[in-house]
Motif scaffolding. Structure first.
Motif, PDB file in Angstrom:
ATOM      1  N   LYS A  77       0.128 -28.682 -26.450  1.00  0.00           N
ATOM      2  CA  LYS A  77       0.694 -27.619 -26.982  1.00  0.00           C
ATOM      3  C   LYS A  77       1.142 -26.958 -25.738  1.00  0.00           C
ATOM      4  O   LYS A  77       1.596 -25.652 -25.645  1.00  0.00           O
ATOM      5  N   ASP A  78       1.121 -27.671 -24.623  1.00  0.00           N
ATOM      6  CA  ASP A  78       2.045 -26.996 -23.378  1.00  0.00           C
ATOM      7  C   ASP A  78       2.672 -28.343 -22.596  1.00  0.00           C
ATOM      8  O   ASP A  78       2.013 -29.178 -22.379  1.00  0.00           O
ATOM      9  N   ILE A  79       3.869 -28.079 -22.344  1.00  0.00           N
ATOM     10  CA  ILE A  79       4.653 -28.907 -21.669  1.00  0.00           C
ATOM     11  C   ILE A  79       4.808 -28.886 -20.306  1.00  0.00           C
ATOM     12  O   ILE A  79       5.334 -27.847 -19.871  1.00  0.00           O
ATOM     13  N   GLU A  80       4.521 -30.158 -19.668  1.00  0.00           N
ATOM     14  CA  GLU A  80       4.742 -29.981 -18.152  1.00  0.00           C
ATOM     15  C   GLU A  80       5.957 -30.589 -17.731  1.00  0.00           C
ATOM     16  O   GLU A  80       6.222 -31.520 -17.715  1.00  0.00           O
ATOM     17  N   TRP A  81       7.005 -29.605 -17.960  1.00  0.00           N
ATOM     18  CA  TRP A  81       8.483 -29.979 -17.436  1.00  0.00           C
ATOM     19  C   TRP A  81       8.596 -30.402 -16.176  1.00  0.00           C
ATOM     20  O   TRP A  81       9.502 -31.478 -15.995  1.00  0.00           O
ATOM     21  N   ILE A  82       8.115 -30.037 -15.164  1.00  0.00           N
ATOM     22  CA  ILE A  82       8.428 -30.356 -13.707  1.00  0.00           C
ATOM     23  C   ILE A  82       7.883 -31.761 -13.826  1.00  0.00           C
ATOM     24  O   ILE A  82       8.475 -32.824 -13.187  1.00  0.00           O
ATOM     25  N   ASN A  83       6.648 -32.028 -14.236  1.00  0.00           N
ATOM     26  CA  ASN A  83       5.899 -33.333 -14.124  1.00  0.00           C
ATOM     27  C   ASN A  83       6.914 -34.367 -14.788  1.00  0.00           C
ATOM     28  O   ASN A  83       7.142 -35.674 -14.289  1.00  0.00           O
ATOM     29  N   THR A 134       7.147 -35.803 -23.921  1.00  0.00           N
ATOM     30  CA  THR A 134       7.344 -34.376 -24.192  1.00  0.00           C
ATOM     31  C   THR A 134       6.824 -34.158 -25.473  1.00  0.00           C
ATOM     32  O   THR A 134       6.261 -33.266 -25.719  1.00  0.00           O
ATOM     33  N   VAL A 135       7.202 -34.811 -26.454  1.00  0.00           N
ATOM     34  CA  VAL A 135       6.665 -34.782 -27.808  1.00  0.00           C
ATOM     35  C   VAL A 135       5.222 -34.808 -27.893  1.00  0.00           C
ATOM     36  O   VAL A 135       4.573 -34.119 -28.487  1.00  0.00           O
ATOM     37  N   TRP A 136       4.717 -35.845 -26.954  1.00  0.00           N
ATOM     38  CA  TRP A 136       3.200 -36.130 -27.197  1.00  0.00           C
ATOM     39  C   TRP A 136       2.280 -34.720 -26.362  1.00  0.00           C
ATOM     40  O   TRP A 136       1.375 -34.303 -26.872  1.00  0.00           O
ATOM     41  N   GLN A 137       2.945 -34.327 -25.355  1.00  0.00           N
ATOM     42  CA  GLN A 137       2.448 -33.018 -25.070  1.00  0.00           C
ATOM     43  C   GLN A 137       2.649 -31.811 -25.581  1.00  0.00           C
ATOM     44  O   GLN A 137       1.629 -31.200 -25.716  1.00  0.00           O
ATOM     45  N   LEU A 138       3.540 -31.740 -26.552  1.00  0.00           N
ATOM     46  CA  LEU A 138       3.772 -30.529 -27.417  1.00  0.00           C
ATOM     47  C   LEU A 138       2.672 -30.706 -28.673  1.00  0.00           C
ATOM     48  O   LEU A 138       2.128 -29.830 -28.915  1.00  0.00           O
TER      49      LEU A 138
END
Length: 59
Positions: free
Chosen positions: A25-31, A17-21
């Motif tokens: 700049k867009d977090i893939e929550w479902i993944n 989550t931190v890496w994607q943020l």
């Protein structure tokens, strides 16, 4: 047993989550949640299968 199986997936979830943020700049929550759930399931099943079954324990 459950505490041991949830530690690694939780660390993975926070790190991804931190890496994607930071990077996307867009977090893939479902993944992230899906992968975390599958990791918990596999680690729990592995630790359950590792425990030997004692045959004829009752007799």
């Amino acid at each position: 047993m459950f505490k041991k199986s949830i530690r690694f997936p939780l660390i993975y979830f926070v790190a991804s989550t931190v890496w994607q943020l930071i990077i996307k700049k867009d977090i893939e929550w479902i993944n992230n949640i899906g992968v975390c759930f599958i990791m918990i399931l596999f680690i729990s099943l592995y630790s359950w299968a590792k425990k030997p079954y004692e045959w004829k324990k009752e007799k």
